[in-house]
Design a protein around this motif. Structure first.
Motif, short mmCIF file in Angstrom:
data_model
loop_
_atom_site.label_atom_id
_atom_site.label_comp_id
_atom_site.label_asym_id
_atom_site.label_seq_id
_atom_site.Cartn_x
_atom_site.Cartn_y
_atom_site.Cartn_z
N ASP A 270 0.82 -1.21 0.00
CA ASP A 270 0.00 0.00 0.00
C ASP A 270 0.86 1.26 0.00
N TYR A 271 1.04 1.83 -1.19
CA TYR A 271 1.87 3.02 -1.38
C TYR A 271 1.35 4.18 -0.54
N LEU A 272 0.03 4.38 -0.58
CA LEU A 272 -0.55 5.53 0.12
C LEU A 272 -0.36 5.40 1.63
N MET A 273 -0.46 4.17 2.15
CA MET A 273 -0.27 3.96 3.59
C MET A 273 1.15 4.34 4.01
N LEU A 274 2.15 3.84 3.28
CA LEU A 274 3.54 4.11 3.66
C LEU A 274 3.87 5.60 3.53
N HIS A 275 3.17 6.27 2.62
CA HIS A 275 3.41 7.71 2.47
C HIS A 275 2.46 8.53 3.34
N GLY A 276 1.70 7.85 4.19
CA GLY A 276 0.79 8.56 5.10
C GLY A 276 -0.25 9.37 4.37
N ARG A 277 -0.77 8.81 3.27
CA ARG A 277 -1.75 9.58 2.49
C ARG A 277 -3.09 8.88 2.34
N THR A 278 -3.31 7.84 3.14
CA THR A 278 -4.63 7.20 3.12
C THR A 278 -5.61 8.12 3.85
N ARG A 279 -6.90 7.81 3.75
CA ARG A 279 -7.88 8.62 4.48
C ARG A 279 -7.60 8.53 5.97
N PRO A 280 -7.73 9.64 6.69
CA PRO A 280 -7.44 9.59 8.13
C PRO A 280 -8.33 8.59 8.85
N THR A 281 -7.79 7.98 9.87
CA THR A 281 -8.50 6.95 10.61
C THR A 281 -9.32 7.56 11.74
N ARG A 282 -8.82 8.67 12.31
CA ARG A 282 -9.51 9.24 13.46
C ARG A 282 -10.79 9.96 13.04
#
Lengths: 494, 125
Positions: A270-282
């Protein structure tokens, strides 16, 4: 040798009464990692949140406590009995026990409640110069401060000559009462009582320090802090180890491993996860902030120096060089429920990409079946682990279908830990710990049980069928009720 | 991407590529940050490294840091050397650039310090 054994002291190890199925696995991993010989005075029982053991030294106790997250504290045991009266009786007699060792009492049901500790144990801790306090802890029953003070006053015969100091005293004495584990059936008198000197606390505080609530970067499936620490312990992670998580996600497992001194690598598709660009979890957070990253988390906990790298990579086609050996592999692969099980691929045949599409191309993905994930993972571990080191991973399953012989297996890996965490009435996941026992890696075919395991499908159909069943049952009940009511009104009428 | 990671990565996932090692580095942005020195760790890591690859990689991005081309046998006693290795392995990082497969020429981008080793669906068919 016999002489040496006499010198061993007895300790009460008091555990948190949660994740009971993990207690044994965590503790055994720690004592084997630290190479500490442990002798059980009483056979441990899962329903009792304590162990009574003999250990060679206080230093061993401190070492164990410095690792375990399920251990609440460790007490040097002076007296243990089934009743309060017996406990005090033992202690009084101990004050005259000048044999220099424990005087053992008769055992009943594997427990002796008339053992007398050597008087030196008590006297050396209670010198007039040492400040002290007494803590009273009761398990499964609440007492007021006044009642606790009354309990303390019963120990007035002990030669406690030093000044009392409630904050950071030289010596903390501990009195514990155990009223069983069933809050709906608390007995009048305790089942077991213990008295001794506090030695060390376990790592319960770390749960708060590493809490996901206060962590900078989390994902939808970030591992709970306590479970992550248990995993690092079961992987026997130690200072200077090289650890890999091949399904790293938001890096919760790396945080725990780095806490115990490991240098960590992670990889994820997951590219977006490692770059911290997935939708926020909180809840309520619109966009991820700039410093949300696995590295940022490690910075938060002061372990950034041990962050090696994270790599965007497909585990089914990993990039690690042959011959590389990791000291531990800890991971929580996707189960296909909250995180998809995917690898790069396409169903179409003879698919080609034009040159100008290549930059920034997001490759399509195909299903990476759970059975394939685990067989790849075990094969990888068999090849890439140092001898004698461990793979620790979660494995989801339907509870009623569980059979130990159907767990993923590999001839080079020995299953040394298998603890269940119940997810719902029907589903659970198991924390599996494998130790590499041989370097002679055969060419492994896919696990024969492979096709059977489709957790996602089972997880969802299972829920559906019960929902339907519940509905039908409810409809049946309503119909029966109405029928009964009608019959009653008919009899009334006649 | 640190050079310790570069030393462990291959492109053998590509069809037809035999070893895919070492990957060539083309760096457009390099960052050097200070990292706590742990001589025990460095001593443990050195035997796991391909020394020549490390030496060549460090020099190719202009951070040779005086690393000798061949490793002396009693490296663990030479603290000065361990410090140099530490710097090259853990402190020098490629922030932006590419890794290139030595056999196929396929390039893997590095962005914000994270290498992207994913293939395309066309390459895994």
């Amino acid at each position: 040798m016999q002489e040496e054994h006499k010198m061993w002291r007895r300790y009460l190890m008091w555990f948190a009464h949660e994740h009971m199925d993990f207690r044994h696995a965590e503790m055994y991993s720690i004592i084997s990692l630290l190479n500490i010989p442990v002798k059980f005075v009483e056979k441990p029982c899962v329903q009792k949140p304590y162990w009574i053991v003999e250990l060679p030294s206080e230093d061993c106790v401190r070492k164990i406590a410095s690792r375990s997250v399920l251990l609440k504290n460790c007490i040097e045991l002076w007296s243990r009995a089934r009743t309060e009266v017996q406990l005090h009786d033992n202690l009084k007699k101990s004050l005259n026990n000048s044999t220099g060792s424990w005087v053992l009492g008769e055992k009943k049901d594997g427990i002796s409640d008339t053992c007398l500790c050597p008087k030196e144990l008590i006297e050396s801790s209670l010198s007039p110069k040492k400040t002290f306090k007494v803590d009273v802890e009761t398990f499964c029953k609440h007492f007021t401060m006044k009642e606790k003070v009354e309990k303390i006053e019963k120990f007035s015969y002990l030669p406690m000559r030093g000044p009392v100091k409630l904050r950071n005293p030289d010596v903390t004495l501990a009195y514990l009462e155990f009223y069983g584990v069933d809050p709906n059936d608390v007995p009048e008198k305790p089942y077991d009582v213990f008295f001794g000197k506090w030695i060390a606390d376990g790592q319960r505080d770390l749960i708060q320090v590493h809490s996901l609530k206060k962590r900078q970067f989390i994902g939808n499936t970030s591992m709970d802090a306590q479970l992550a620490i248990i995993m690092a312990n079961q992987a026997q992670v130690k200072l200077g180890d090289m650890v890999l998580d091949p399904f790293v996600g938001s890096g919760s497992l790396l945080v725990a491993a780095a806490h115990f001194g490991a240098y960590v690598w992670g990889s994820d598709i997951d590219y977006l996860m490692l770059h911290g660009r997935t939708r926020p979890t909180r809840v309520g957070q619109k966009i991820r902030t700039k410093d949300e990253s696995i590295r940022g988390n490690m910075r938060q906990y002061g372990t950034e120096a041990r962050y090696l790298d994270v790599v965007v990579s497909d585990f089914s086609l990993h990039n690690w060089k042959p011959g590389l050996k990791f000291d531990a592999i800890i991971t929580d692969p996707p189960y296909g429920v909250r995180e998809p099980t995917e690898k790069i691929g396409i169903e179409k045949e003879n698919y080609t990409l034009s040159e100008h599409h290549l930059p920034n191309h997001v490759p399509s993905k195909v299903e990476y079946g759970l059975s394939h994930i685990y067989s790849d993972l075990l094969n990888f571990a068999a090849t890439y682990l140092e001898m004698g080191r461990r793979l620790v991973c979660w494995f989801p399953l339907v509870r009623e279908e569980y059979q130990e012989e159907q767990l993923p297996s590999h001839p080079c890996l020995k299953l040394v830990g298998n603890s269940e965490q119940v997810i719902s009435k029907l589903a659970a996941r198991r924390l599996l710990t494998y130790e590499k026992i041989t370097d002679d890696v055969p060419n492994m075919p896919l696990d024969p049980n492979a096709g059977v395991h489709n957790f996602r499908e089972k997880y969802f159909t299972m829920g559906e069928s019960t929902r339907r069943e519940r509905k039908e049952k409810r409809a049946g009940e309503v119909a029966a009720y109405l029928a009964a009511k009608m019959a009653a009104s008919r009899t009334d009428a006649t | 991407m640190k050079l310790i990671t570069h030393n462990m990565l291959t492109s053998k996932c590509l069809k037809g590529v035999m070893t895919g090692y070492p990957l060539a580095i083309n760096a457009t942005d390099i960052k050097v940050t200070e990292v706590d020195f742990n001589p025990e760790f460095i001593t443990r890591v050195i035997p796991k490294l391909d020394w020549e690859v490390l030496w060549a990689a460090a020099n190719s991005i202009g951070h040779g840091e005086g690393l000798p081309k061949t490793l002396e046998p009693k490296f663990e006693e030479n603290e000065d050397l361990l410090k140099k290795v530490h710097k090259v392995l853990l402190e020098v990082e490629v922030e932006e650039g590419n890794l290139t497969c030595p056999e196929s020429g396929r390039q893997f981008p590095i962005s914000k310090g994270i290498p992207n080793m994913l293939l395309t669906e066309a390459e895994v068919q």
